[in-house]
Design an enzyme around this catalytic site. Structure first.
Site, short mmCIF file in Angstrom:
data_model
loop_
_atom_site.label_atom_id
_atom_site.label_comp_id
_atom_site.label_asym_id
_atom_site.label_seq_id
_atom_site.Cartn_x
_atom_site.Cartn_y
_atom_site.Cartn_z
N SER A 1 0.84 -1.19 0.00
CA SER A 1 0.00 0.00 0.00
C SER A 1 0.87 1.24 0.00
O SER A 1 2.03 1.20 0.46
CB SER A 1 -0.90 0.01 1.25
OG SER A 1 -1.54 1.26 1.42
N TYR B 1 -2.48 -0.61 10.54
CA TYR B 1 -2.51 -0.96 9.12
C TYR B 1 -1.23 -0.50 8.44
O TYR B 1 -0.58 -1.26 7.71
CB TYR B 1 -3.72 -0.30 8.47
CG TYR B 1 -3.85 -0.58 6.98
CD1 TYR B 1 -4.37 -1.78 6.52
CD2 TYR B 1 -3.46 0.37 6.04
CE1 TYR B 1 -4.50 -2.04 5.16
CE2 TYR B 1 -3.58 0.13 4.68
CZ TYR B 1 -4.10 -1.07 4.26
OH TYR B 1 -4.22 -1.32 2.92
#
Length: 678
Positions: free
Chosen positions: A555, A568
């Site tokens: 990501s 995350y």
């Protein structure tokens, strides 16, 4: 426009092809003769409808038929230059075609056109080939059928064989068909129903003859230690051996594998005559064109340690390649096509089963099915006589036939990922689904792994049949579940070449709100899960010795510090550094490890649908329905990132153009300046 003879022919073909006792997949051909109106002269013209080259009887449609003018086809007998030049007649069939379209005429067209019967079937039933390959097949045919079925000596399929069968029929008006030495059967009839009945009569009569007349144990006694292992142990051993065998079978060109451990196979592998019979090879041309002239047979008992079997496989493979080259050199003529791959298409491991290989899963599966046919043929022939296939020289003349070579050259170019076996985690939705579907579209065999079994099945079914995709239930945080998913890939397709670590989830909370469970869950799925999947996959790839690709869907948050995103972002940063570490470690094995850093993918995302979207929308103060547009506005390109954009990046990394790229992170974020790599 459909015609009655063609419609009847398709119906008969489908009925015969639906039963594997009658013929093998894509094997045999059928025909019908009839009259139609010539659109040029408006007069009746006699036509032959015949199954075209490469079609399958069970799924045949009218589009798969070649249609030829009988007067022109029969006139070829006047210009036939003799058996030494009979291959020239195949090109002449094109000048006999009626109208446009239709399938290409096969080598067997002459058999159907020249035999004086309205309907003709040429089939490859195991029972018929068993008689055809028995050492005293002619006498057995007489004993089995009397004068109702005649014998035709082996001849390579072609124009001369058509003349031979036509002459035998003319000399035996009482006959309903023939046994073709070393090959199969041909039957005929005045009506389509009569022809089908005659074909089935020959096949079922041969079956009964073999059952009633045959010896109880034609393959000899069971050899102690070579019996089948218990199912669970057998499958586990097969999964361990599959990557080793696939790597060896792919020495010359990448192959996909198929595993078979049916009772028929396991019994043959346990018997005393396994070695001598396997060495004789298959006989029917349809068989050995897919199985090669003979298999590779492991000569160790089922209980031998896996390491010992693997070492022995490497020795046997080296010997097999040398023997195959010697076979080629014994028979090659100056104008023979170059030697194709010298690796085995069939590998037999006593106690475990059969591994078959081909350029794709269907080809590998069909090769295995054909070797099962060959086992049945050997059993039948040995039960009433002695198995005696056509000689090696004749096999070579077919395997390296100029007409077969031309057929291979007409095949379309393979898709970019053809022959590759991919495993995608979290593939039941969102990015994972898009990646799995795109890899399948590019030719890969895809293992669709997801915690949601039904979602995985739906994606796999959307990609295609079991020859193209397999659904597995996998919790990536469970090492045993991961090993089972990788083993499933090995059993289904022979091994593993491409892994996409996509499984993930997200919980958007500030530091003070993030619980220990929040932290552990996200790190277990993404950091630990990627580690477990990469570890299990790398073991297979190293055993194969064929290199491979591991791709992490990381990501932009791996390098971009966004608010309320600690657990995350940290898990994604862990994944990002795994890419670098594994690229450095696995490069010596030809395994490339790369990552993809998407921006938030809202549409179609399983993560966003489960609360992450609402949480992030709240953080940024926008309606959840506008979150995708919000992300797009903050990028340089002002475009929303979709699952298919990420899938395209996976293909770009793995489909062959970036062969020297490893350790790279590819941004797929529309241009987020704060996430630029430094």
């Amino acid at each position: 426009m459909s015609t009655e003879p063609a419609a009847e022919l398709v119906a008969r073909s489908n009925a015969l092809g639906a039963d594997p006792r009658n013929t093998n997949f894509a094997g045999g051909n059928t025909s019908a003769k009839g009259t139609a109106t010539d659109p040029v002269t408006d007069k009746p013209v006699e036509l032959l409808w015949v199954k075209g080259s490469g079609g399958d009887l069970g799924t045949l449609t009218e589009a798969g038929l070649a249609v030829l003018r009988l007067d022109r086809l029969r006139a070829l007998t006047d210009v036939y230059p003799g058996v030494e030049r009979e291959d020239e007649m195949v090109a002449a069939f094109d000048y006999c075609l009626h109208g446009r379209g239709g399938a290409a005429p096969s080598i067997d067209t002459a058999m159907h056109g020249l035999v004086d019967a309205t309907h003709v079937d040429h089939l490859h039933p195991d029972s018929g080939i068993a008689l055809a390959t028995a050492a005293d097949g002619r006498a057995l045919t007489r004993e089995c059928f009397g004068d109702r079925v005649a014998w035709v000596d082996w001849r390579r399929p072609g124009f001369q064989l058509g003349l031979d069968i036509a002459a035998v029929k003319a000399a035996n008006p009482q006959a309903i068909g023939v046994i073709l030495g070393g090959h199969g059967i041909t039957a005929w009839g005045d009506t389509s129903a009569e022809c089908e009945a005659n074909s089935l009569d020959i096949i079922r009569t041969a079956e009964r003859f073999l059952a009633e007349r045959g010896a109880a144990e034609p393959f000899g006694p069971v050899v102690p230690g070579f019996e089948a292992l218990p199912t669970r142990e057998r499958r586990a051993r097969a999964a361990e051996l599959a990557p080793v065998i696939r790597g060896l079978a792919s020495t010359d060109s990448r192959q996909v594998g198929h595993f078979t451990d049916s009772e028929v196979v396991l019994d043959f592998l346990a018997r005393e005559k396994l070695g001598p019979l396997a060495a004789l090879g298959t006989s029917c041309p349809d068989h050995f064109l897919r199985t090669k002239v003979r298999p590779l047979v492991v000569d160790l008992p089922a209980t031998a340690p896996v390491e010992e079997v693997a070492a022995r496989l490497r020795e046997l493979h080296e010997a097999y390649r040398a023997e195959y080259r010697a076979y080629y050199e014994r028979h090659a003529e100056p104008d023979s096509p170059p030697m194709r791959g010298a690796d085995p298409a069939i590998v037999l491991v006593p106690g475990v089963g059969m591994f078959s290989f081909g350029r794709n899963k269907q080809t590998a599966r069909v090769a295995g099915e054909f070797y099962v046919n060959a086992i049945n043929v050997m059993r039948g022939a040995e039960s009433v006589s002695r198995y005696q296939p056509i000689d090696e020289r004749e096999k070579f003349r077919i395997e390296y036939w100029a007409l077969e070579e031309a057929k291979l050259r007409r095949m379309p170019a393979p898709a970019p990922l053809a022959g590759r076996v991919a495993l995608v985690t979290g593939a039941g939705s969102g990015i994972g689904r898009a990646v799995a579907e795109r890899l399948g579209a590019e030719g890969a065999c895809v293992v669709v792994a997801d915690l949601d079994t039904e979602a995985a099945k739906a994606v796999a079914e959307g990609i295609g049949s079991a020859d193209r995709a397999l659904a597995v239930t996998a919790d990536v945080t469970d090492a045993e579940a991961v090993r089972e998913a990788v083993a499933a890939a090995a059993l289904a397709f022979g091994g593993l070449d491409l892994v996409v670590n996509n499984a993930g989830l997200s919980i958007s909370k500030s530091l003070l709100e993030t619980t220990e469970r929040d932290w552990d869950l996200q790190h277990d799925v993404m950091a630990k899960g990627s580690f477990l999947v990469s570890q299990a996959a790398a073991r297979v790839m190293v055993e194969q010795g064929m290199g491979g690709d591991i791709v992490y869907i990381s990501s932009k948050n791996a390098v971009f510090a966004g608010p309320n995103n600690l657990a995350y972002g940290a898990a994604k940063a862990d994944q990002a550094h795994q890419v670098r570490l594994l690229a450095a470690e696995l490069g010596e094995h030809g395994i490339r490890v790369n990552g993809i850093n998407p921006d938030g993918v809202v549409r179609g995302s399983g993560i966003f649908a489960k609360g992450w979207g609402a949480q992030r929308a709240a953080v940024y103060g926008v309606p959840e329905s506008e979150l995708g547009a919000f992300y797009a506005k903050r990028t340089l390109l002002k475009r929303e990132v979709l699952p298919e954009h990420v899938a395209a990046a996976v293909v770009a990394l793995t489909a062959g153009d970036l062969v020297l790229t490893t350790g790279l992170h590819v941004p797929v974020d529309g241009g987020v300046a704060a996430a630029f790599l430094r």
